[in-house]
Enzyme design. Structure first.
Site, PDB file in Angstrom:
ATOM      1  N   TYR A  26      92.648 -57.263  47.226  1.00 23.23           N
ATOM      2  CA  TYR A  26      92.913 -56.064  48.344  1.00 23.23           C
ATOM      3  C   TYR A  26      93.283 -57.059  49.611  1.00 23.23           C
ATOM      4  O   TYR A  26      92.539 -57.583  50.309  1.00 23.23           O
ATOM      5  CB  TYR A  26      91.663 -55.266  48.816  1.00 23.23           C
TER       6      TYR A  26
ATOM      7  N   HIS B  83      88.188 -57.350  37.330  1.00 26.44           N
ATOM      8  CA  HIS B  83      88.829 -55.862  37.926  1.00 26.44           C
ATOM      9  C   HIS B  83      89.459 -55.394  36.851  1.00 26.44           C
ATOM     10  O   HIS B  83      89.676 -54.173  36.653  1.00 26.44           O
ATOM     11  CB  HIS B  83      89.773 -56.479  39.137  1.00 26.44           C
TER      12      HIS B  83
ATOM     13  N   SER C  24      87.068 -43.511  43.644  1.00 26.09           N
ATOM     14  CA  SER C  24      87.764 -42.440  43.818  1.00 26.09           C
ATOM     15  C   SER C  24      86.953 -40.976  43.451  1.00 26.09           C
ATOM     16  O   SER C  24      87.609 -40.366  42.678  1.00 26.09           O
ATOM     17  CB  SER C  24      89.109 -42.434  43.032  1.00 26.09           C
ATOM     18  N   PRO C  25      85.692 -40.998  43.746  1.00 24.34           N
ATOM     19  CA  PRO C  25      84.772 -39.909  43.466  1.00 24.34           C
ATOM     20  C   PRO C  25      85.602 -38.549  44.256  1.00 24.34           C
ATOM     21  O   PRO C  25      85.146 -37.241  43.531  1.00 24.34           O
ATOM     22  CB  PRO C  25      83.525 -40.120  43.680  1.00 24.34           C
TER      23      PRO C  25
ATOM     24  N   ARG D  77      90.979 -39.520  45.101  1.00 22.51           N
ATOM     25  CA  ARG D  77      91.766 -40.114  46.105  1.00 22.51           C
ATOM     26  C   ARG D  77      91.845 -39.209  47.279  1.00 22.51           C
ATOM     27  O   ARG D  77      93.169 -39.046  47.923  1.00 22.51           O
ATOM     28  CB  ARG D  77      93.209 -40.531  45.484  1.00 22.51           C
ATOM     29  N   GLY D  78      90.875 -38.501  47.806  1.00 22.44           N
ATOM     30  CA  GLY D  78      91.054 -37.743  48.721  1.00 22.44           C
ATOM     31  C   GLY D  78      91.376 -36.427  48.569  1.00 22.44           C
ATOM     32  O   GLY D  78      91.501 -35.561  49.471  1.00 22.44           O
ATOM     33  N   PHE D  79      92.117 -36.256  47.317  1.00 21.39           N
ATOM     34  CA  PHE D  79      92.532 -34.787  47.210  1.00 21.39           C
ATOM     35  C   PHE D  79      91.685 -33.903  47.097  1.00 21.39           C
ATOM     36  O   PHE D  79      91.723 -32.584  47.466  1.00 21.39           O
ATOM     37  CB  PHE D  79      93.424 -35.039  45.633  1.00 21.39           C
TER      38      PHE D  79
END
Length: 336
Positions: free
Chosen positions: A64, A133, A213-214, A217-219
């Site tokens: 990152y 990773h 991403s629970p 991814r914000g969706f």
């Protein structure tokens, strides 16, 4: 400190809050700027506010940035290292020039090189949880885990884990040195690891799932209702999940989830996080804003009944097609 409940990760002694803080979006570069521009001051305030609320489990990776995310965390935790539980990752090969080469590398020599860089960038002499990773198919997993086990013996790493791997790899690795956690994408929108029996393998071996991403991814927070709602450079609009006809099908599913959240007087994102916790796993929702870290941590106090779980899972049953989670090239790094 809040009274956020704690959970045991794996069977080696690591105890963490019921949810962690994904830090990827807090910096630019690989993984950064995915959800809009990051602000260092706000990101540091988010990490420190999370600690005040009992959220001291931070998730980052050397890729990152590269390196920028670990360096940001070093600034945020300076003087308070012992109060935090830090997880970071290696495996995307990064050259001495600080640029990703595009290859995966988990050879013994590279593991040793990567950990020294992460220790330096994090400003610490130990890492609480160190993950591979992505799988390096050119290096036997046994060799990689042997190298990680040596880091544990040396005191540079306390616990080890893997990310985005299947049952066979998990079993081979766990025989070399006990795994504390496996990290994978998991949400109401993404349950492939459940369909493939990977969750059963983890349960059998006493290894915990860390769910990234629970909130899809914000969706799953329900604010994206049409393609134009994505920002100009928003990475999500290039994912198969959020393109064409699939986008509108997924919006319909999200709106059904929103109805449940409204009934409970919570946000859709909080409901999505609470679902992962109720399933017995540890989510690491990512944010770079104080407001959202406060909302996310409040999710740990939301109690869902079996009836609630059944209702949510009836909206998106196992096997529901919601679209691939990465493009074809990126999916090559996922070895389930």
């Amino acid at each position: 400190m809040s009274n956020i409940k704690e959970v045991k990760l794996g069977s080696q002694g690591l105890v963490v809050p019921a949810l962690g803080l994904g830090c990827m979006g807090m910096t630019t570069g690989f993984g950064g700027d995915i959800y809009g521009k990051a602000d260092e001051k706000e990101a540091i305030a988010t990490i420190q506010r999370s600690l005040e609320l009992g959220g001291n489990f931070l998730d980052t990776a050397d890729i990152y940035g590269p390196f920028l995310n670990e360096q940001l965390i070093a600034k945020a935790i300076r003087g308070n290292r012992e109060k935090y539980i830090i997880a970071t990752k290696f495996g995307f090969e990064i050259g001495d020039n600080g640029q990703a080469t595009g290859a995966f590398n988990s050879s013994k020599n590279y593991v040793k090189k990567a950990v020294e860089r992460s220790l330096k960038n994090l400003g610490t002499d130990y890492i609480d949880l160190y993950y591979q990773h992505r799988l390096d198919t050119n290096t036997p997993i046994e060799e990689t885990v042997e190298a990680m086990a040596e880091l544990v013996k040396e005191g540079k790493v306390k616990y080890i884990g893997l990310s985005e791997v299947g049952s066979e790899t998990i079993r081979k690795a766990h025989q070399v040195h006990p795994l504390t956690a496996v990290q994978s994408e998991y949400s109401l929108f993404e349950r492939q690891i459940e369909e493939l029996g990977i969750l059963d393998t983890l349960k059998e071996l006493g290894i915990s799932l860390i769910a990234y991403s629970p909130v899809g991814r914000g969706f799953l927070n329900g604010t994206i209702q049409k393609p134009e709602d994505f920002g100009e450079n928003d990475w999500r609009k290039f994912l198969p999940k959020y393109q064409g006809e699939q986008f509108y099908k997924n919006v319909e599913l999200v709106n059904e989830i929103k109805k449940v959240a409204v009934e409970k007087n919570i946000t859709s994102a909080q409901l999505a996080i609470a679902w992962v916790i109720a399933k017995g796993h540890t989510p690491i929702p990512g944010t770079k804003r104080v407001k959202y870290v406060e909302e996310n941590i409040a999710s740990a106090s939301i109690m869902l009944t079996q009836e609630d779980l059944n209702r949510l899972e009836a909206i998106i049953p196992l096997g529901t097609v919601t679209g691939a989670r990465y493009d074809e090239a990126s999916m090559k790094g996922v070895n389930l």
